[in-house]
Design a protein around this motif. Structure first.
Motif, PDB file in Angstrom:
ATOM      1  N   ALA A   1       0.972  -1.181   0.031  1.00 40.18           N
ATOM      2  CA  ALA A   1       0.101   0.065   0.055  1.00 40.18           C
ATOM      3  C   ALA A   1       0.927   1.123   0.084  1.00 40.18           C
ATOM      4  N   GLY A   2       1.810   1.346   0.779  1.00 36.95           N
ATOM      5  CA  GLY A   2       2.727   2.463   0.928  1.00 36.95           C
ATOM      6  C   GLY A   2       2.159   3.650   1.672  1.00 36.95           C
ATOM      7  N   THR A   3       0.899   3.589   2.490  1.00 33.49           N
ATOM      8  CA  THR A   3       0.331   4.547   2.910  1.00 33.49           C
ATOM      9  C   THR A   3      -0.335   4.418   4.425  1.00 33.49           C
ATOM     10  N   VAL A   4       0.016   2.973   4.813  1.00 34.13           N
ATOM     11  CA  VAL A   4      -0.431   2.799   6.243  1.00 34.13           C
ATOM     12  C   VAL A   4       0.392   2.902   7.218  1.00 34.13           C
ATOM     13  N   PRO A   5       0.523   3.764   8.233  1.00 33.97           N
ATOM     14  CA  PRO A   5       1.499   3.585   9.179  1.00 33.97           C
ATOM     15  C   PRO A   5       1.705   2.186  10.031  1.00 33.97           C
ATOM     16  N   GLY A   6       2.742   1.780  10.324  1.00 33.48           N
ATOM     17  CA  GLY A   6       2.895   0.508  11.276  1.00 33.48           C
ATOM     18  C   GLY A   6       2.984  -0.667  10.074  1.00 33.48           C
ATOM     19  N   PHE A   7       2.329  -0.280   8.833  1.00 30.60           N
ATOM     20  CA  PHE A   7       2.536  -1.596   7.833  1.00 30.60           C
ATOM     21  C   PHE A   7       3.372  -1.160   6.789  1.00 30.60           C
ATOM     22  N   SER A   8       3.075  -0.052   6.142  1.00 29.60           N
ATOM     23  CA  SER A   8       4.071   0.212   5.037  1.00 29.60           C
ATOM     24  C   SER A   8       3.825   1.781   4.633  1.00 29.60           C
ATOM     25  N   LEU A   9       4.688   2.709   5.226  1.00 31.44           N
ATOM     26  CA  LEU A   9       4.809   4.180   4.863  1.00 31.44           C
ATOM     27  C   LEU A   9       6.066   4.539   4.830  1.00 31.44           C
ATOM     28  N   PRO A  10       6.520   5.285   3.948  1.00 31.29           N
ATOM     29  CA  PRO A  10       7.909   5.857   3.833  1.00 31.29           C
ATOM     30  C   PRO A  10       8.160   6.637   5.047  1.00 31.29           C
ATOM     31  N   ASP A  11       9.479   6.791   5.305  1.00 33.31           N
ATOM     32  CA  ASP A  11       9.597   7.642   6.707  1.00 33.31           C
ATOM     33  C   ASP A  11      10.096   8.999   5.829  1.00 33.31           C
ATOM     34  N   SER A  12      10.688   9.873   6.804  1.00 34.22           N
ATOM     35  CA  SER A  12      11.241  11.500   6.418  1.00 34.22           C
ATOM     36  C   SER A  12      12.264  11.083   5.250  1.00 34.22           C
ATOM     37  N   GLN A  13      12.858   9.965   5.448  1.00 34.15           N
ATOM     38  CA  GLN A  13      14.350   9.897   4.586  1.00 34.15           C
ATOM     39  C   GLN A  13      13.628   9.189   3.029  1.00 34.15           C
ATOM     40  N   GLY A  14      12.302   8.520   3.082  1.00 30.23           N
ATOM     41  CA  GLY A  14      11.806   8.014   2.023  1.00 30.23           C
ATOM     42  C   GLY A  14      12.057   6.513   2.016  1.00 30.23           C
ATOM     43  N   VAL A  15      12.378   5.986   3.251  1.00 31.74           N
ATOM     44  CA  VAL A  15      12.618   4.449   3.405  1.00 31.74           C
ATOM     45  C   VAL A  15      11.380   3.890   3.871  1.00 31.74           C
ATOM     46  N   MET A  16      10.937   2.961   3.164  1.00 30.26           N
ATOM     47  CA  MET A  16       9.610   2.228   3.306  1.00 30.26           C
ATOM     48  C   MET A  16       9.799   1.396   4.748  1.00 30.26           C
TER      49      MET A  16
ATOM     50  N   SER B   1      -6.714  -2.607  13.147  1.00 27.98           N
ATOM     51  CA  SER B   1      -5.460  -2.344  13.186  1.00 27.98           C
ATOM     52  C   SER B   1      -5.042  -0.995  12.426  1.00 27.98           C
ATOM     53  N   ALA B   2      -5.671  -0.864  11.222  1.00 25.59           N
ATOM     54  CA  ALA B   2      -5.352   0.248  10.554  1.00 25.59           C
ATOM     55  C   ALA B   2      -6.203   1.621  11.311  1.00 25.59           C
ATOM     56  N   LEU B   3      -7.242   1.180  11.993  1.00 28.16           N
ATOM     57  CA  LEU B   3      -7.941   2.346  12.471  1.00 28.16           C
ATOM     58  C   LEU B   3      -7.134   2.782  13.725  1.00 28.16           C
ATOM     59  N   ALA B   4      -6.592   1.994  14.229  1.00 26.76           N
ATOM     60  CA  ALA B   4      -5.944   2.182  15.616  1.00 26.76           C
ATOM     61  C   ALA B   4      -4.601   3.086  15.348  1.00 26.76           C
ATOM     62  N   THR B   5      -3.895   2.650  14.104  1.00 20.93           N
ATOM     63  CA  THR B   5      -2.774   3.389  13.539  1.00 20.93           C
ATOM     64  C   THR B   5      -3.151   4.899  13.226  1.00 20.93           C
ATOM     65  N   PHE B   6      -4.377   4.780  12.453  1.00 21.40           N
ATOM     66  CA  PHE B   6      -4.864   6.226  12.053  1.00 21.40           C
ATOM     67  C   PHE B   6      -5.195   7.172  13.290  1.00 21.40           C
ATOM     68  N   ARG B   7      -5.747   6.447  14.215  1.00 21.09           N
ATOM     69  CA  ARG B   7      -6.283   7.550  15.384  1.00 21.09           C
ATOM     70  C   ARG B   7      -4.897   7.765  16.261  1.00 21.09           C
ATOM     71  N   PHE B   8      -3.816   6.888  16.283  1.00 27.45           N
ATOM     72  CA  PHE B   8      -2.615   7.145  16.799  1.00 27.45           C
ATOM     73  C   PHE B   8      -1.851   8.425  16.050  1.00 27.45           C
ATOM     74  N   SER B   9      -2.099   8.172  14.661  1.00 30.20           N
ATOM     75  CA  SER B   9      -1.454   9.439  13.973  1.00 30.20           C
ATOM     76  C   SER B   9      -1.793  10.862  14.247  1.00 30.20           C
ATOM     77  N   GLN B  10      -3.040  11.124  14.844  1.00 34.77           N
ATOM     78  CA  GLN B  10      -3.610  12.172  14.982  1.00 34.77           C
ATOM     79  C   GLN B  10      -3.263  12.942  16.176  1.00 34.77           C
ATOM     80  N   GLY B  11      -2.128  12.478  17.050  1.00 37.63           N
ATOM     81  CA  GLY B  11      -1.639  13.100  18.064  1.00 37.63           C
ATOM     82  C   GLY B  11      -2.452  13.601  19.181  1.00 37.63           C
ATOM     83  N   PRO B  12      -2.476  14.629  19.683  1.00 39.08           N
ATOM     84  CA  PRO B  12      -3.130  15.440  20.527  1.00 39.08           C
ATOM     85  C   PRO B  12      -4.842  15.278  20.126  1.00 39.08           C
TER      86      PRO B  12
END
Length: 345
Positions: free
Chosen positions: A49-64, A207-218
């Protein structure tokens, strides 16, 4: 008749002798067309997918980064011995199966649910489950909803063509409830639609819902992941049917990750196990036996995997634990989970 038969047999024997004997298909290769192609190009093509935190998402350096990404790296380490030779190919929920069927990718590691329909109809099959999941619902706290059974008449954001779409249709039908689906294919767009109030609930794998919720920070506290899990969603890695040896490589790479965790072998300490007297450890690390050869690989294939990505628990802790998701049923069988590796012999 007998004379003609004997003459034909003699000609056949002579031809075999002249050719040095018949060889089975790909006898000079690994026994896997996919594995031979990967070696020839020096690269493993992994769909994700390349869009899901915790599963497949590039970091700030572009590393998956992510569980799915490391699942691919583990296989690359097994077959090429170098995780840098993994090429990540971004796919969508609509084109992921076509990408695998057409050979655009060698494997699909994209949080895809193992179902009968997919395995029977698509010419594809699941080699292993790397995450046992289930469909859930995310709502805003302001909605004051405590259970999925309070969603009668709700609008629900969901990606079309997914097992989630089928699961929520079944759930509302069984419970004699009505809902209006808001079908949006793009992940960022569907999440934006939910946050903007276009739908009452957002549904996908818990799992995707939990990681999305986590990504919202405060703002995570403004969102509620309902406790209801309304379906079984074993998420696995897929390959094309017809290449059994490649299927074996994928499956036993995951078994190696689990066995390493079971035996306490980590990325940091694997070298200290090279003097182990445990027969299963010795077979796993290629110190005795020919398990690698049986797969068309080097006998140190599993050692290379562990040295490159660690064991399954390390992959989980690196990618999923920071999302605040407990391991639960994804634990080893010795800790009450469903991950049960067959014996390495």
């Amino acid at each position: 008749m007998r004379s003609r038969f004997a003459h034909a047999a003699a000609l056949a024997v002579g031809l075999l002798s002249a050719l040095g004997g018949l060889k089975p298909a790909m006898a000079d290769g690994s026994g896997s067309a996919t594995l031979d192609a990967i070696r020839a190009r020096g690269q493993l093509l992994c769909g994700m997918a390349g869009t899901v935190p915790g599963f497949s998402l590039p970091d700030s350096q572009g590393v998956m980064k992510g569980l799915d990404a490391d699942s691919c790296r583990a296989v690359t380490a097994a077959v090429l011995g170098d995780v840098s030779k993994t090429k990540f190919v971004v796919t969508t929920t609509q084109n992921r199966f076509t990408a695998l069927q057409s050979g655009e990718v060698d494997m699909l590691s994209r949080s895809t649910t193992w179902t009968l329909g997919r395995e029977a109809n698509l010419g594809l099959m699941f080699a292993w489950v790397n995450y046992y999941d289930g469909t859930g619902f995310l709502v805003k706290k302001s909605l004051s909803v405590k259970s999925a059974k309070e969603l009668d008449g709700a609008t629900v954001c969901v990606q079309p063509g997914t097992s989630t779409e089928l699961a929520i249709n079944d759930y509302f039908r069984i419970n004699k409830m009505k809902f209006t689906p808001i079908l949006i294919a793009d992940l960022a767009e569907i999440q934006s639609a939910f946050l903007s109030g276009r739908c009452d609930a957002y549904s996908t794998d818990a799992s995707a819902l939990a990681t999305f919720r986590f990504s919202q920070g405060p703002k995570a506290d403004d969102l509620v992941l309902l406790p209801d899990i309304i379906s079984k969603e074993p998420l696995g890695v897929m390959v094309r049917k017809g290449d059994d040896k490649w299927f074996d490589v994928i499956r036993w790479t995951f078994v190696a990750l689990l066995t390493a965790e079971e035996k306490g072998i980590t990325q940091a300490n694997v070298d200290s196990f090279m003097n182990s007297n445990d027969p299963e450890v010795r077979r796993l690390l290629g110190l005795e036996g020919d398990l690698g050869k049986a797969l068309g690989l080097d006998n140190k294939w599993a050692y290379n995997v562990i040295k490159a990505v660690g064991n399954f628990g390390e992959i989980w802790d690196r990618n999923i634990t920071p999302m605040g998701v407990p391991r639960g049923i994804n634990n080893l069988w010795t800790k009450g989970g469903l991950q049960y590796p067959p014996p390495m012999r």
